[in-house]
Design an enzyme around this catalytic site. Structure first.
Site, PDB file in Angstrom:
ATOM      1  N   THR A  96       0.856  -1.189   0.000  1.00 51.05           N
ATOM      2  CA  THR A  96       0.000   0.000   0.000  1.00 51.05           C
ATOM      3  C   THR A  96       0.889   1.235   0.000  1.00 51.05           C
ATOM      4  O   THR A  96       1.566   1.530   0.993  1.00 51.05           O
ATOM      5  CB  THR A  96      -0.919   0.026   1.221  1.00 51.05           C
ATOM      6  OG1 THR A  96      -1.750  -1.143   1.219  1.00 51.05           O
ATOM      7  CG2 THR A  96      -1.809   1.265   1.183  1.00 51.05           C
ATOM      8  N   LYS A 171      -7.137   1.869  -2.979  1.00 51.92           N
ATOM      9  CA  LYS A 171      -6.743   1.286  -1.686  1.00 51.92           C
ATOM     10  C   LYS A 171      -6.732   2.364  -0.595  1.00 51.92           C
ATOM     11  O   LYS A 171      -7.203   2.127   0.530  1.00 51.92           O
ATOM     12  CB  LYS A 171      -5.367   0.637  -1.818  1.00 51.92           C
ATOM     13  CG  LYS A 171      -4.768   0.141  -0.520  1.00 51.92           C
ATOM     14  CD  LYS A 171      -5.610  -0.940   0.167  1.00 51.92           C
ATOM     15  CE  LYS A 171      -4.981  -1.343   1.472  1.00 51.92           C
ATOM     16  NZ  LYS A 171      -5.810  -2.278   2.273  1.00 51.92           N
ATOM     17  N   LYS A 239       0.031   5.458   8.230  1.00 55.91           N
ATOM     18  CA  LYS A 239       0.666   5.787   6.931  1.00 55.91           C
ATOM     19  C   LYS A 239      -0.397   5.952   5.857  1.00 55.91           C
ATOM     20  O   LYS A 239      -0.351   6.866   5.048  1.00 55.91           O
ATOM     21  CB  LYS A 239       1.668   4.697   6.586  1.00 55.91           C
ATOM     22  CG  LYS A 239       2.270   4.698   5.205  1.00 55.91           C
ATOM     23  CD  LYS A 239       1.596   3.661   4.281  1.00 55.91           C
ATOM     24  CE  LYS A 239       1.722   2.261   4.808  1.00 55.91           C
ATOM     25  NZ  LYS A 239       1.122   1.252   3.839  1.00 55.91           N
TER      26      LYS A 239
HETATM   27  N1  LIG Z   1      -1.456  -6.301   7.608  1.00 55.01           N
HETATM   28  C1  LIG Z   1      -2.563  -6.037   6.915  1.00 55.01           C
HETATM   29  O1  LIG Z   1      -3.703  -6.311   7.354  1.00 55.01           O
HETATM   30  C2  LIG Z   1      -2.477  -5.403   5.578  1.00 55.01           C
HETATM   31  C3  LIG Z   1      -1.343  -4.729   5.149  1.00 55.01           C
HETATM   32  N2  LIG Z   1      -1.327  -4.165   3.895  1.00 55.01           N
HETATM   33  C4  LIG Z   1      -0.143  -3.458   3.402  1.00 55.01           C
HETATM   34  O2  LIG Z   1       0.795  -4.482   3.018  1.00 55.01           O
HETATM   35  C5  LIG Z   1       2.133  -4.041   3.247  1.00 55.01           C
HETATM   36  C6  LIG Z   1       2.826  -5.010   4.198  1.00 55.01           C
HETATM   37  O3  LIG Z   1       2.057  -5.027   5.379  1.00 55.01           O
HETATM   38  P1  LIG Z   1       2.400  -6.054   6.561  1.00 55.01           P
HETATM   39  O4  LIG Z   1       2.812  -7.358   5.988  1.00 55.01           O
HETATM   40  O5  LIG Z   1       1.258  -5.995   7.510  1.00 55.01           O
HETATM   41  O6  LIG Z   1       3.663  -5.321   7.216  1.00 55.01           O
HETATM   42  P2  LIG Z   1       4.845  -5.885   8.135  1.00 55.01           P
HETATM   43  O7  LIG Z   1       5.299  -4.708   8.928  1.00 55.01           O
HETATM   44  O8  LIG Z   1       4.442  -7.141   8.812  1.00 55.01           O
HETATM   45  O9  LIG Z   1       5.982  -6.283   7.051  1.00 55.01           O
HETATM   46  C7  LIG Z   1       6.615  -5.243   6.348  1.00 55.01           C
HETATM   47  C8  LIG Z   1       7.567  -5.857   5.334  1.00 55.01           C
HETATM   48  O10 LIG Z   1       8.258  -4.804   4.698  1.00 55.01           O
HETATM   49  C9  LIG Z   1       9.663  -5.029   4.871  1.00 55.01           C
HETATM   50  N3  LIG Z   1      10.394  -3.760   4.924  1.00 55.01           N
HETATM   51  C10 LIG Z   1      10.127  -2.692   5.724  1.00 55.01           C
HETATM   52  N4  LIG Z   1      11.005  -1.693   5.467  1.00 55.01           N
HETATM   53  C11 LIG Z   1      11.842  -2.141   4.487  1.00 55.01           C
HETATM   54  C12 LIG Z   1      12.934  -1.594   3.782  1.00 55.01           C
HETATM   55  N5  LIG Z   1      13.358  -0.348   4.032  1.00 55.01           N
HETATM   56  N6  LIG Z   1      13.550  -2.341   2.829  1.00 55.01           N
HETATM   57  C13 LIG Z   1      13.115  -3.602   2.565  1.00 55.01           C
HETATM   58  N7  LIG Z   1      12.057  -4.195   3.180  1.00 55.01           N
HETATM   59  C14 LIG Z   1      11.442  -3.460   4.138  1.00 55.01           C
HETATM   60  C15 LIG Z   1       9.789  -5.797   6.175  1.00 55.01           C
HETATM   61  O11 LIG Z   1      11.054  -6.424   6.214  1.00 55.01           O
HETATM   62  P3  LIG Z   1      11.686  -6.853   7.672  1.00 55.01           P
HETATM   63  O12 LIG Z   1      11.076  -8.178   8.002  1.00 55.01           O
HETATM   64  O13 LIG Z   1      13.164  -6.933   7.425  1.00 55.01           O
HETATM   65  O14 LIG Z   1      11.318  -5.743   8.645  1.00 55.01           O
HETATM   66  C16 LIG Z   1       8.625  -6.765   6.005  1.00 55.01           C
HETATM   67  O15 LIG Z   1       8.968  -7.797   5.118  1.00 55.01           O
HETATM   68  C17 LIG Z   1       2.006  -2.608   3.811  1.00 55.01           C
HETATM   69  O16 LIG Z   1       2.108  -1.673   2.755  1.00 55.01           O
HETATM   70  C18 LIG Z   1       0.594  -2.583   4.393  1.00 55.01           C
HETATM   71  O17 LIG Z   1       0.062  -1.265   4.453  1.00 55.01           O
HETATM   72  C19 LIG Z   1      -2.372  -4.279   3.017  1.00 55.01           C
HETATM   73  C20 LIG Z   1      -3.501  -4.939   3.400  1.00 55.01           C
HETATM   74  C21 LIG Z   1      -3.654  -5.504   4.711  1.00 55.01           C
HETATM   75  O1  LIG Z   2      -4.509  -2.348   4.598  1.00 56.23           O
HETATM   76  C1  LIG Z   2      -4.972  -3.181   5.425  1.00 56.23           C
HETATM   77  C2  LIG Z   2      -6.394  -3.204   5.693  1.00 56.23           C
HETATM   78  C3  LIG Z   2      -6.844  -4.379   6.505  1.00 56.23           C
HETATM   79  C4  LIG Z   2      -8.160  -4.848   5.979  1.00 56.23           C
HETATM   80  O2  LIG Z   2      -8.477  -4.553   4.809  1.00 56.23           O
HETATM   81  O3  LIG Z   2      -8.859  -5.538   6.768  1.00 56.23           O
END
Ligand SMILES: NC(=O)C1=CN([C@@H]2O[C@H](COP(=O)(O)OP(=O)(O)OC[C@H]3O[C@@H](n4cnc5c(N)ncnc54)[C@H](OP(=O)(O)O)[C@@H]3O)[C@@H](O)[C@H]2O)C=CC1
Ligand SMILES: O=CCCC(=O)O
Length: 292
Positions: A96, A171, A239
């Site tokens: 996102t 989104k 964010k």
């Molecule tokens: N969780 C949710 O319900 C949802 C999340 N999203 C979106 O999906 C994306 C991931 O979310 P989520 O999995 O929850 O987040 P997490 O915080 O669990 O994971 C973030 C990921 O990004 C990596 N990362 C962060 N900073 C860097 C960097 N500078 N360089 C390389 N890799 C990096 C982390 O690596 P490391 O392990 O090394 O920290 C990790 O793999 C986000 O954009 C979020 O907004 C979308 C829908 C739903």
């Molecule tokens: O971006 C994450 C949103 C979580 C959800 O859609 O339930």
């Protein structure tokens, strides 16, 4: 579909790449913290030492990263995506981010002859585990069609929204609404409690009425218990509110409710709650004066 690369194994990326493995896809994974690949390797994944190594090996690569800075870093930094992307290879960023970030990545990849699709998702950890995400894709239609076998495993519905940026915008609009709803829900739970009502009864009433929804049903009981296990980290919701407000600025859309919600999420981050679930914004209502 050919072997898929997967960059970013956080809450979402781990669930999504596991799902691909379970459905028979060959997957090569990379994560900034490489040890996070271990679980995936146990389930049959191969490790790529860098984003560039994954791109070199795979025809299609998915990314699922925190925020714009992470998405740009993985593409533009040393050993990044740009070093190996070329004609015939596709990069699908499901993070996102804002439309500007998507456009920057898209233009850089196209300049190298590669193909780009943005495909952010709606749905959290459990829909990711269950392959029930809603996929909001935009960019190269041919890459969208090539990605459908994977999208059909990752989600229950995929939308193709046209040119790059439209997926990011859709989104952000959805998450702006969700973050604003979460704040109203939190205030309602507190108002019920402080006015002598049983908050659980409020949940029961809400679930029978016009505003019943999966988020209230899923998050409410934990919020009443002041429990916020991270499915969607609060720092990412904040964010998204920030990026959505910027989109509002660009389009001269007054968004006082979203702005107030963003302030609550910022307060929660200042309280050290950023790594908890976004429902932890409830603590900012509880901590307000007069709600001892
Ligand atoms: N969780 C949710 O319900 C949802 C999340 N999203 C979106 O999906 C994306 C991931 O979310 P989520 O999995 O929850 O987040 P997490 O915080 O669990 O994971 C973030 C990921 O990004 C990596 N990362 C962060 N900073 C860097 C960097 N500078 N360089 C390389 N890799 C990096 C982390 O690596 P490391 O392990 O090394 O920290 C990790 O793999 C986000 O954009 C979020 O907004 C979308 C829908 C739903
Ligand atoms: O971006 C994450 C949103 C979580 C959800 O859609 O339930």
């Amino acid at each position: 579909m050919e072997e898929i690369g997967f960059l970013g194994l956080g809450i979402m990326g781990k669930a999504m790449s596991m799902n691909l493995l379970r459905h028979g896809f060959k997957v090569t994974v990379w994560n900034r913290t490489l040890s996070r690949c271990d679980d995936l390797v146990k389930h049959g994944a191969t490790i790529g030492e860098t984003p560039a190594a994954v791109i070199k090996k795979c025809k299609y690569t998915i990314a699922m990263l925190s925020d714009p800075a992470a998405a740009l870093s993985v593409v533009f930094d040393q050993h990044g995506v740009l070093e190996q992307i070329c004609s015939g290879k596709g990069y699908i960023d499901m993070s996102t981010v804002d439309a500007e970030t998507s456009s920057k990545i898209s233009e850089a990849i196209a300049a190298k002859g590669g193909h780009f699709l943005e495909a952010p998702v709606s749905g959290s950890k459990k829909p990711a585990e269950d392959g029930q995400l809603v996929i909001l894709a935009a960019g190269e239609k041919a890459l969208y069609e090539a990605a459908l076998p994977a999208f059909d495993v990752l989600g229950k519905k995929s939308f193709f929204l046209g040119h790059v940026g439209n997926g990011a915008k859709m989104k952000l609009v959805v998450n702006m609404i969700m973050g604003s709803m979460m704040n109203a829900f939190s205030e309602g739970l507190m108002l019920a409690d402080k006015s002598g009502l049983n908050p659980q009864t409020l949940l029961d009433v809400l679930d029978l009425g016009a505003i019943a929804n999966p988020m209230f049903k899923m998050k409410g009981p934990s919020m009443i218990q002041s429990s916020y296990p991270p499915a969607f980290p609060l720092k990412h919701q904040q964010k998204d509110m920030r990026l959505a407000l910027a989109l509002g600025d660009e389009n001269s859309v007054p968004m006082p409710v979203a702005a107030a919600a963003n302030e609550a999420f910022k307060k929660a981050r200042s309280m050290g709650l950023g790594d908890l679930d976004f429902s932890a914004v409830h603590e900012t209502v509880k901590s307000s004066k007069g709600s001892s």
